[in-house]
Design an enzyme around this catalytic site. Structure first.
Site, short mmCIF file in Angstrom:
data_model
loop_
_atom_site.label_atom_id
_atom_site.label_comp_id
_atom_site.label_asym_id
_atom_site.label_seq_id
_atom_site.Cartn_x
_atom_site.Cartn_y
_atom_site.Cartn_z
N GLU A 299 -4.86 7.87 -2.99
CA GLU A 299 -5.28 6.59 -2.41
C GLU A 299 -5.55 5.55 -3.50
O GLU A 299 -5.40 4.35 -3.27
CB GLU A 299 -6.51 6.82 -1.52
N HIS B 256 0.83 -1.21 0.00
CA HIS B 256 0.00 0.00 0.00
C HIS B 256 0.87 1.27 0.00
O HIS B 256 0.73 2.14 -0.88
CB HIS B 256 -0.91 -0.04 1.24
N GLU B 257 1.79 1.34 0.95
CA GLU B 257 2.61 2.56 1.06
C GLU B 257 3.54 2.72 -0.13
O GLU B 257 3.79 3.84 -0.57
CB GLU B 257 3.42 2.56 2.37
N HIS C 4 1.74 4.55 -2.77
CA HIS C 4 1.77 6.00 -2.53
C HIS C 4 3.13 6.59 -2.92
O HIS C 4 3.22 7.66 -3.52
CB HIS C 4 1.56 6.29 -1.03
CO CO Z 1 -3.19 5.23 2.01
#
Ligand code: CO
Length: 495
Positions: free
Chosen positions: A293, A263-264, A267
């Site tokens: 996101e 997830h990170e 980003h």
């Molecule tokens: Co996030």
């Protein structure tokens, strides 16, 4: 004159960008390496930086310069930059300095009270502080005063161009469909067959960290331009050009560190892919938190929870522990259960958590409900959407940090990002129909490059809706997400 003004507003943006980077570095340090006792001095440093930034953005010199430029004929990127910066400055100027510091004080006390309330498992400890925060945020929204719902003035700060009026029917549809998908899953034969396959298996900290670094690297996160460290809550931050940081944490489930790293990293890849040409001006940022996101949730869910992805990574996890059944493992990765906690939620329940928060905060901002009614309303809605009620305030209304920080209008961006992610996934598959062959080999190069070109490179030259239109051929379309879930989970659960 014109040239001078243009130069001046670019200088202001550059200075604001530099301050932002310094503030981000201080915050990163606070969450990773700072000794505990450094907190008071650090809080003063951070407050000082935000005051400098605020004084800069509301300066008369800057505003006069912007007004003069507004009357001139300016074209291309400079025009886009001018319009976006003007909007930001205008917004900041609507809020008096006294309100800014009142909100800063109320949220700092609010955060503290929220933690105490969690320790005591009692919403009442937090209630008076939240009442104050809500009062101040409504005051702020009234000053900004965008058309339509009062909520729009706050939402616009996170998801520019989005409104409560647009969101309501989309979320209503999504809510009904999600409840239906959950019903189908729970009535399926596979549901309830879940075994605790991790029981008795130990995934060492070293192994988990090795996997975190491995997946970040495979996704294309350049080690020369990034760092991976350890923190209480995983996060991503950008310090400056070619310098982003992500963090991870180890929890009970061995998948937590890995999935949050995916997830990170999503980003972080986005931050590194933003147009370097605009690194010092407003066009070099994201158009919305929903778009940001979308990048993390795309990697985390559409790629990182797919069968193709795990047919590559299962080999590595298998070596570490006593696991041999791939199908069982894959079901565990995508197991659906009625958890009460948003951040631990599976893909199917996730947006329901978000919609519940959106409905409550919208009603709060519109003055239709009172803070004191929140725990009761929260639990009633959980019962209605999940068929289950949280046992405690910590499991319910006290679980998220956002409201204590005054972040009303933030939650919808999680659901929007998830919907955008499914649309991006559908477009990627259209462009590369055989992409799963790459994924099965742990090769994500094409995916990263496609995202760089079709999402990251625009920065905030366009609003979220236009970025999605450009990348996917149409704007926000919740049907694509609903189809994605039906397609995936009907295969896993056999309905
Ligand atoms: Co996030």
């Amino acid at each position: 004159m014109e040239k001078g003004d243009l130069k001046l507003i670019k200088k202001y943006q550059k200075e604001l960008t530099l301050i932002e980077g310094v503030a981000a570095l201080l915050d990163w340090d606070q969450q990773t390496y700072m000794p505990k006792s450094g907190i008071l001095f650090r809080a003063e440093q951070s407050a000082f930086l935000s005051e400098i930034a605020h004084d800069k953005i509301v300066s008369e010199e800057l505003f006069n310069s912007l007004k003069r430029l507004k009357r001139k004929k300016i074209f291309g990127d400079d025009k886009l930059m001018l319009d976006r910066f003007y909007k930001r400055v205008e917004r900041a100027r609507k809020i008096p300095r006294s309100l800014v510091s009142e909100i800063a004080r109320a949220t700092s006390l609010g955060h503290d009270a929220w933690q105490r309330a969690r320790d005591k498992n009692n919403f009442e400890v937090f209630r008076p502080y939240l009442e104050r925060i809500v009062e101040l945020k409504r005051k702020e929204a009234k000053l900004i005063s965008l058309p339509g719902s009062l909520y729009n003035s706050l939402l616009d700060d996170f998801e520019e161009g989005m409104t409560a009026e647009k969101l309501k029917p989309i979320f209503e549809k999504l809510k009904i469909e999600l409840i239906e998908i959950i019903r189908k899953i729970e009535n399926s034969k596979e549901y309830g067959k879940r075994k605790n396959i991790f029981l008795g298996n130990k995934f060492s900290k070293e192994f988990q960290e090795r996997m975190v670094r491995d997946v970040a690297k495979r996704m294309g996160l350049d080690e020369e331009k990034s760092r991976i460290d350890f923190s209480e809550h995983p996060f991503t931050t950008k310090i400056g050009i070619n310098d982003v940081r992500i963090t991870f944490n180890i929890r009970e489930s061995p998948l937590f560190s890995f999935e949050s790293a995916v997830h990170e990293s999503g980003h972080a890849l986005y931050e590194l892919g933003l147009p370097e040409k605009h690194a010092y001006d407003v066009l070099g940022g994201t158009p919305s938190l929903g778009i940001h996101e979308s990048q993390s949730r795309f990697w985390e869910n559409m790629i990182g929870k797919s069968k193709d992805f795990w047919s590559f990574y299962f080999k590595k996890f298998k070596e570490e522990a006593n696991l041999n059944n791939f199908e069982e493992f894959f079901r565990e990765v995508n197991s659906v259960s009625k958890g009460m906690i948003r951040i631990e939620s599976d893909e199917v329940h996730y947006c329901l958590h978000v919609i519940l928060r959106f409905e409550l905060e919208l009603a709060l901002m519109e003055g239709k409900i009172k803070v004191r009614d929140l725990p009761k309303l929260w639990n009633e809605r959980m019962k209605e959407y999940f068929g289950k009620t949280p046992k405690t305030d910590v499991e319910g209304v006290l679980q998220d940090v956002h409201w204590s920080g005054g972040y009303f209008g933030y939650f919808p961006t999680y659901a929007l990002g998830t919907i955008y992610a499914s649309q991006i996934f559908a477009s990627l598959k259209k462009k590369y129909p055989k992409i799963e062959e790459d994924i099965r080999k742990g090769n994500f190069r094409k995916i990263k490059l496609w995202l760089n070109e079709n999402v990251h490179s625009f920065g905030s030259k366009m609003l979220a809706e236009e970025v999605i239109k450009k990348a996917c051929g149409e704007g926000l379309n919740v049907e694509i997400y609903i189809n994605y879930l039906n397609d995936k989970y009907s295969k896993i659960y056999g309905f």
